[in-house]
Structure formats: structure tokens, C-alpha cells
Design a protein around this motif. Structure first.
Motif, PDB file in Angstrom:
ATOM      1  N   PHE A  37       0.739  -1.372  -0.061  1.00 61.00           N
ATOM      2  CA  PHE A  37      -0.217  -0.057  -0.132  1.00 61.00           C
ATOM      3  C   PHE A  37       0.893   1.266   0.027  1.00 61.00           C
ATOM      4  CE2 PHE A  37      -2.580   3.456   1.639  1.00 61.00           C
ATOM      5  CZ  PHE A  37      -3.627   3.128   1.299  1.00 61.00           C
ATOM      6  N   SER A  95      -5.480   1.539   6.487  1.00 59.72           N
ATOM      7  CA  SER A  95      -5.996   0.870   5.027  1.00 59.72           C
ATOM      8  C   SER A  95      -4.813  -0.184   4.913  1.00 59.72           C
ATOM      9  CB  SER A  95      -5.564   1.937   4.026  1.00 59.72           C
ATOM     10  OG  SER A  95      -6.750   2.942   4.246  1.00 59.72           O
ATOM     11  N   GLU A  99      -5.540  -4.181   4.457  1.00 65.61           N
ATOM     12  CA  GLU A  99      -5.201  -4.989   3.006  1.00 65.61           C
ATOM     13  C   GLU A  99      -4.261  -6.031   3.621  1.00 65.61           C
ATOM     14  OE1 GLU A  99      -3.139  -3.614  -1.281  1.00 65.61           O
ATOM     15  OE2 GLU A  99      -3.203  -2.283   0.319  1.00 65.61           O
TER      16      GLU A  99
END
Length: 309
Positions: A37, A95, A99
Motif C-alpha cells: 500500500f 488501510s 489490506e
């Protein structure tokens, strides 16, 4: 000094995908394929300073209970105090957590809101009692400050509370101590994509680090959240704390029996229980407890003991 060739102290350059150790530059190549990410952050966090709160001296005594009134409002106020960059760093962290959680077990929560409420707010709630106790007990009265504070998060796991505290307090130097390699890969990844320059990841067992001259009684504050029973945490954490520093454990809503069972261990490690703060949280039971211990004396050399022996 730690001598294991596989357990190294890692420092990170926000502009590089390498990790640095005493043996030189090593390219980070996880053994399995993890999601990546990437974010807008490419440099160190220079915006804002350590969160500022009014310090209130804690009364002397072995154990007191200090309720934090309207804790949900306190947590929201702390989050609102963060700069836009800090809020974005937390968003990037969450986030990435969700993930990576699709490939490895990092959290039971599956939604961003759940992680924010259950883990981020929970971590931020430690700041008020931590800062209050540190300023009242661990700083010279002539110069009370938390700037430059050295904190170790023992058993950091997925980065709570250590990474959240590092984002909220960029003038602190935070070490994330974690023994599992996969989790360290994740922590390294988050440090890189958030651009944090005040965080280091140490892959090693706490009992080994506590016996290392490089780290023993080095830190101003040790924190631990959901790692082990208090009597075990005392042996893991207090050897890492300097005399005159703090050990803070985040526990559940009713830790009294656990506290009673840990009093001997805490005293043996050179500490004393000085404060018990209840804070509201979004856990199923709706409340957590911050147990604060003060390091009065050096820990005897035989501790922490190696559990493998």
C-alpha cells in the motif's frame, strides 16, 4: 550485545526500500507475497509537535484509581488535535492493516471504522494518563517536557499502540519490539509508507532484549497492550525502563485480581504500582484500564529470565 545474525535492529529511510543493519544495507525481500500500500508520504513527519495537555500531579501512593470522565469525548478531542498530515498517516496505516489482513492475521476487525474505534482510539486514550504521569513523576520540575521521550512498545503486533503514539507524538523516539517476522515486515512497511522517521522496528524476544546492554534500562516508557498477564509483562517490560521511568499496561475493564497476582513481580523488577486509570473504549465491555508502574530501582541482573531455558 545482541549477536544473532537473524535478529537485527532495523532503521528505515523513508525514501528507500532497504533496511539498514550493522552488517550493511540489506534489501527487504519478504519470503511470501504481501500486498503493498503506497501513499503520498515521502519524507519525515515534521508537522506539529507532541500533543499538549495540562499536566496534573498524581498523588503519591501504591495504587490509586483515576477515572477519566467523558472518555469518549477525550478520545475525540485527542484525534481532533492531530494535524491533517497525522490524520492522513493514521488513515494510511489503517488501510494497509486491512489490506495485509487479507493475507495474514493482524486484527479481527474487518472494517476501517471498527479499527479506528477499537484500536486507534484505544491507543490514543493512553496518551493522557501517560503524559500526566510522566510529567509529574519523571521530569525535572524546572523543565517538565515529554519531547525526546524514548518509548518501547513491547509485543507491538500490528502496531497498536506504538505506531499510533509515534504518529501523534513525532518528537518521541518509538521502538516497536516484535518477535514474529511476518508482523515485522508489516510494521516496516507502515513505517515506510507513512514516512515516519521516529520509529524503529526490533525483531527479537523481549526476554533477550531485556538482557542486552544495548537496550536494558534504556527507555523512558514501556507500553504493552493485550500481550500477557501483568506478572509476566512486568518481567518483560520493567527491565527495559530506566530508573525513574514508567511502565504502562493497557488492560481490560476489571484487572484487580490480575493486579494482586502481579504485585510481587512488579516489586521484584524494581517497580511499584502507582496509578490505575479507567478509560472508556469501544471494546465489547466498553472500558479499558491503564495500569501505570513507576521504576524505582534497577532490575536484578537475573531478570528477565529466558523462558526457553
Amino acid at each position: 550485545m545482541l549477536t544473532s545474525s537473524t535478529n537485527v535492529f532495523l532503521s528505515f529511510n523513508a525514501f528507500s526500500r532497504h533496511r539498514i543493519c550493522s552488517g550493511g544495507r540489506i534489501r527487504l525481500r519478504p519470503l511470501i507475497s504481501f500486498p503493498r500500500f503506497y501513499s503520498q508520504f515521502s519524507g519525515p513527519n515534521t508537522s506539529g509537535g507532541t500533543l499538549d495537555y495540562d499536566a496534573a500531579a498524581s498523588p503519591d501512593g501504591h495504587l490509586i484509581e483515576t477515572p477519566i470522565t467523558d472518555a469518549a469525548a477525550v478520545d475525540s478531542a485527542i484525534f481532533r488535535t492531530l494535524s491533517s498530515r497525522q490524520k492522513e498517516q493514521i488513515s494510511v496505516f489503517v488501510s494497509a492493516l486491512l489490506e495485509w489482513n487479507e493475507r495474514m492475521n493482524l486484527t479481527s476487525e474487518r472494517q476501517e471504522g471498527e479499527v479506528m474505534e477499537r484500536h486507534v482510539e484505544d491507543s490514543l486514550a493512553l496518551l493522557t494518563p501517560l503524559r500526566r504521569s510522566y510529567l509529574s513523576r519523571c521530569c525535572p520540575s524546572s523543565f517538565p517536557s515529554c519531547d525526546g521521550l524514548k518509548l518501547v512498545d513491547v509485543g507491538s503486533g500490528s502496531g497498536f499502540p506504538g505506531l499510533v503514539l509515534a504518529i501523534a507524538c513525532p518528537t518521541w523516539n518509538v521502538t516497536l519490539l516484535e518477535s514474529m517476522q511476518k508482523r515485522c515486515f508489516f510494521l516496516e512497511h507502515v513505517v515506510r509508507i507513512t514516512g515516519l522517521s521516529n520509529v524503529k522496528v526490533l525483531r527479537e524476544r523481549a526476554e533477550n532484549v531485556g538482557q542486552s546492554l544495548d537496550f536494558r534500562e534504556l527507555f523512558d516508557v514501556a507500553v504493552a497492550r493485550a500481550v500477557a498477564e501483568m506478572r509476566i509483562l512486568a518481567e518483560y517490560c520493567l527491565p527495559l525502563v530506566r530508573v525513574g521511568g514508567l511502565f504502562i499496561a493497557a488492560k481490560g475493564h476489571n484487572p484487580q485480581e490480575e493486579l494482586r497476582n502481579s504485585e510481587k513481580a512488579i516489586k521484584l523488577m524494581g517497580g511499584s504500582m502507582v496509578e490505575l486509570c479507567t478509560v472508556e473504549s469501544y471494546s465489547p465491555l466498553g472500558q479499558r484500564t491503564a495500569i501505570i508502574c513507576f521504576k524505582e530501582l534497577s532490575t536484578p541482573k537475573k531478570y528477565p529470565r529466558n523462558t526457553a531455558n
